[in-house]
Design a protein around this motif. Sequence first.
Motif, PDB file in Angstrom:
ATOM      1  N   LYS A  73       0.826  -1.202   0.000  1.00 39.49           N
ATOM      2  CA  LYS A  73       0.000   0.000   0.000  1.00 39.49           C
ATOM      3  C   LYS A  73       0.857   1.246   0.000  1.00 39.49           C
ATOM      4  CE  LYS A  73      -4.291  -1.340  -0.002  1.00 39.49           C
ATOM      5  NZ  LYS A  73      -5.287  -0.868  -0.939  1.00 39.49           N
ATOM      6  N   GLY A  74       0.437   2.250  -0.721  1.00 33.79           N
ATOM      7  CA  GLY A  74       1.116   3.520  -0.752  1.00 33.79           C
ATOM      8  C   GLY A  74       0.230   4.622  -0.211  1.00 33.79           C
ATOM      9  N   THR A  75       0.711   5.848  -0.341  1.00 33.59           N
ATOM     10  CA  THR A  75      -0.036   6.977   0.188  1.00 33.59           C
ATOM     11  C   THR A  75      -1.352   7.199  -0.557  1.00 33.59           C
ATOM     12  OG1 THR A  75       1.224   8.443  -1.265  1.00 33.59           O
ATOM     13  CG2 THR A  75       2.061   8.125   0.977  1.00 33.59           C
ATOM     14  N   ALA A  76      -1.407   6.867  -1.847  1.00 30.85           N
ATOM     15  CA  ALA A  76      -2.638   7.056  -2.618  1.00 30.85           C
ATOM     16  C   ALA A  76      -3.770   6.212  -2.043  1.00 30.85           C
ATOM     17  CB  ALA A  76      -2.402   6.701  -4.082  1.00 30.85           C
ATOM     18  N   GLN A  77      -3.485   4.974  -1.710  1.00 30.48           N
ATOM     19  CA  GLN A  77      -4.522   4.095  -1.175  1.00 30.48           C
ATOM     20  C   GLN A  77      -4.855   4.436   0.270  1.00 30.48           C
ATOM     21  OE1 GLN A  77      -4.098  -0.073  -2.238  1.00 30.48           O
ATOM     22  NE2 GLN A  77      -2.718   0.502  -3.876  1.00 30.48           N
ATOM     23  N   ALA A  78      -3.865   4.945   1.017  1.00 32.41           N
ATOM     24  CA  ALA A  78      -4.152   5.400   2.375  1.00 32.41           C
ATOM     25  C   ALA A  78      -5.120   6.584   2.346  1.00 32.41           C
ATOM     26  CB  ALA A  78      -2.855   5.791   3.082  1.00 32.41           C
ATOM     27  N   ARG A  79      -4.891   7.513   1.411  1.00 33.75           N
ATOM     28  CA  ARG A  79      -5.812   8.641   1.258  1.00 33.75           C
ATOM     29  C   ARG A  79      -7.188   8.155   0.820  1.00 33.75           C
ATOM     30  NH1 ARG A  79      -1.180  11.324  -1.064  1.00 33.75           N
ATOM     31  NH2 ARG A  79      -1.892  10.732  -3.150  1.00 33.75           N
TER      32      ARG A  79
END
Length: 206
Positions: A73-79
């Motif tokens: 997971k990266g920041t895009a999916q966390a957002r």
Amino acid sequence: MNAQSLKSPGILGRGPAFWGALFAVASALLGILAFTGAIDNRGALMVLLTVPAVLLFAVILSAHRKARNGNTKGTAQARYVKRVAIFTSLYLATFAAMTFLDEAFAPPEAVRFFIAVLPGLAISGIFWAIGRLIVEEPDEFLRMLTIRQSLIASAIALSTASIWGFLEAADLVFHVDAYWVAIAWFFGLFIGAVANRIQYGTWGAA
């Protein structure tokens, strides 16, 4: 293998398949109750519509947790998860307010119009969050899975709406409120996740 690894993850630690199955069952039961007229109280039926929304968020959150544990997971999916959490909470809050005010106070038409629009806008926010995920996701494979999942959901929802619409035009079935198209789309999103899992071995991002 130690004792810790043998422990059950508990219901909150269940994977997306578990929550997705509950979402599918809840959606199917709700559809049966609505279409057969088993629940003739509109307010009660609308309150029950919150159950699939909560279970859908559980599917998304569990998929996020599973992938995060695998360091994918990266920041895009966390957002994305945060946005879905916000809009799901707004949906539940505005939906509850609409149901309560309509049943308890019978407000004037202008107020009812404004309140009735709010849950729909919250659902639109979830669609926006998925669109932003597609734009912001740097991993091409995960972006492809999200697009594939969304296309499957769109095909299921639009096909169902089209078929039912023509049946309704021929006076062969009863009228169904338009918000059921969104529910069908979310159900299709789960079907798309299952399709991703079967073909690519992962649930995807959305």
